[in-house]
Design an enzyme around this catalytic site. Structure first.
Site, short mmCIF file in Angstrom:
data_model
loop_
_atom_site.label_atom_id
_atom_site.label_comp_id
_atom_site.label_asym_id
_atom_site.label_seq_id
_atom_site.Cartn_x
_atom_site.Cartn_y
_atom_site.Cartn_z
N THR A 178 16.13 9.84 8.33
CA THR A 178 14.51 9.98 8.68
C THR A 178 13.82 9.43 9.74
O THR A 178 13.07 9.88 10.25
CB THR A 178 13.94 9.55 7.17
OG1 THR A 178 14.69 10.13 6.02
CG2 THR A 178 12.47 10.22 7.01
N ARG A 203 17.20 16.55 3.28
CA ARG A 203 18.49 15.79 3.41
C ARG A 203 19.75 16.63 3.94
O ARG A 203 19.94 17.82 3.27
CB ARG A 203 18.92 15.32 2.04
CG ARG A 203 20.29 15.00 1.80
CD ARG A 203 20.62 13.59 2.50
NE ARG A 203 21.89 13.24 2.25
CZ ARG A 203 22.46 11.90 3.22
NH1 ARG A 203 21.82 11.72 4.15
NH2 ARG A 203 23.64 11.99 2.89
N GLU A 213 22.56 7.81 2.73
CA GLU A 213 21.14 8.09 2.20
C GLU A 213 20.22 6.81 2.17
O GLU A 213 19.34 7.02 1.26
CB GLU A 213 21.45 8.68 0.72
CG GLU A 213 22.14 9.92 0.52
CD GLU A 213 22.45 10.17 -0.76
OE1 GLU A 213 21.81 9.61 -1.67
OE2 GLU A 213 23.10 11.19 -1.00
N ASP A 238 22.29 8.19 15.91
CA ASP A 238 22.35 8.22 14.44
C ASP A 238 23.89 8.64 13.99
O ASP A 238 24.40 9.37 14.48
CB ASP A 238 21.32 9.28 13.82
CG ASP A 238 21.37 9.53 12.28
OD1 ASP A 238 21.48 8.45 11.68
OD2 ASP A 238 21.06 10.60 11.91
N GLN A 298 28.18 7.19 4.96
CA GLN A 298 29.32 7.20 3.99
C GLN A 298 30.45 6.56 4.69
O GLN A 298 30.79 6.56 5.63
CB GLN A 298 29.58 8.82 3.61
CG GLN A 298 28.41 9.30 2.52
CD GLN A 298 27.33 9.87 3.15
OE1 GLN A 298 27.42 10.06 4.34
NE2 GLN A 298 26.42 10.04 2.19
#
Length: 416
Positions: free
Chosen positions: A57, A234, A52, A256, A260
């Site tokens: 993005t 998201r 996050e 990408d 986590q």
């Protein structure tokens, strides 16, 4: 008959297929050589960082700036995701309101509204904040209410359902359309504004405030996600994703990966022949904890991760860029969440509510992670990944720095 000397006519002629076979082999060699040159000439970029932080993005910004437009199938998938993101945020906020013990405040706000209606001060006759909250708790949090009636206009909704978004997201998107009015009423209540200011405790995605401020458009049957909606959406990255771009005659591959902890074991597969790492950290997460480890501060996690990436031998000859992301949310958050009150950053000596001092403090924290001093300020960018104009400038600067640094490392430019 004797054995006389051989004549030219007796010479063994080459098999008729040899010259054709040589031509084919030469063509294959040329193709392999061309492929090798293209492989050597391309720039492989890897996005790393904690979950996050904004990696995906930035990945989507590359597509907007340099790639092909999204198909309608893509847009429908993102439409479901946007509506699902709103439901996920509302669930967390409603639960947080209850855990904070703010239901009496909601009752008082509702009583004031009722009194204003009865006295003629307002002509509002819709759902009250308390009724909206009770509806959302019953349907979205506790699941104690029977399923809501199906929307009669569901068959003309442009977004509809998307198998690519997954079952849970499609169910959430359906609930969004069923409860959008209750969401709107609760979101605009004074009590919810108080809850929003304390959202760090439940890890609500800050940028989804933009969705909550634009419910009418997103609920409209003709809704089609904009580029900005896509950037804010998201979707957790659970596999390595790669896209190719040709920019100014140079081929770029951008990868990408999930940020986590459970996803990081997949990173090693991307480490070979990397020309540049863009490490993304969210400035605004200094007062938040990990979703997967509630006792770990997100900024501390980002710093430790940055330390391990920069000092990894796999990247000894790789350009590493640092993007300190979510500067817009950071600027908003420091107005009510003091950096120095966070135990991990109690050494912050700058003035509270000061953007520049706060940014410089965290830049130094990241610099302190480095073993050598080669990392200079031109490799650090303070970014807002959802701002296409900002990212166009940053990514253009990044390409220039990467190409220059690669030439220097290759010996084509003198080392300083």
């Amino acid at each position: 008959m004797g054995c006389g000397p051989s004549t030219p006519d007796d010479a063994v002629a080459p098999p008729p297929g040899d010259s054709a076979e040589q031509a084919v082999n030469k063509q294959i060699d040329n193709q392999l050589d061309q492929a090798r040159q293209e492989e050597e000439g391309k720039v492989k970029m890897l996005l790393l960082g904690a979950g996050e932080s904004g990696k995906s993005t930035i990945f989507k910004q590359m597509r907007i700036l340099y790639g092909s437009p999204r198909s309608d199938d893509d847009l429908r998938m993102y439409g479901v995701v946007v509506r699902s993101n709103i439901i996920v945020a509302v669930r967390k906020l409603c639960s947080h309101l209850r855990n904070l013990g703010l239901e009496p405040a909601l009752d008082a706000e509702t009583a004031e509204m009722t009194e204003a209606i009865e006295s003629g001060e307002t002509d509002h006759h819709g759902v009250t904040p308390r009724a909206a909250y009770d509806e959302l708790i019953a349907h979205l949090v506790d699941n104690t209410a029977p399923p809501a009636a199906q929307d009669a206009n569901g068959d003309v909704d442009w977004v509809g359902q998307s198998p690519r978004a997954g079952l849970a997201a499609n169910n959430d998107a359906k609930q969004f359309l069923q409860h959008v009015e209750a969401i709107r009423v609760l979101w605009h209540s004074a009590t919810m504004k108080d809850v929003w200011s304390k959202r760090a405790a439940v890890n609500v995605i800050d940028s989804h405030k933009e969705y909550l401020n634009d419910l009418t458009r997103i609920a409209d049957p003709s809704y089609k996600p904009t580029s900005q909606d896509l950037l804010l959406a998201r979707v957790r990255t659970t596999q390595v994703v790669m896209e190719r771009y040709r920019i100014d005659g140079i081929d770029f591959e951008m990868y990408d990966v999930g940020g986590q902890r459970s996803e990081r074991r997949k990173w090693i597969d991307c480490f070979d022949h990397v020309d540049a790492v863009i490490f993304v950290a969210a400035l605004s997460e200094y007062d938040q904890t990990l979703a997967e480890a509630k006792r770990t501060n997100r900024m501390v996690e980002a710093l430790e991760l940055f330390r391990s990436v920069c000092n990894n031998r796999a990247f000894a000859n790789t350009s590493i860029m640092l993007f300190l992301n979510k500067k817009d949310i950071f600027a908003e958050k420091i107005m009510y969440s003091d950096i120095a009150t966070q135990r991990q950053f109690s050494d912050y000596a700058g003035p509270p509510k000061d953007f520049d001092h706060g940014v410089l403090y965290f830049i130094q924290k990241f610099k302190d992670c480095l073993i050598d001093d080669e990392f200079n300020d031109s490799f650090i960018h303070v970014t807002c990944a959802t701002d296409t104009n900002n990212m166009e400038f940053v990514l253009d600067s990044t390409r220039t720095i990467i190409m220059t640094d690669n030439l220097r490392r290759s010996g084509f430019l003198g080392s300083e």
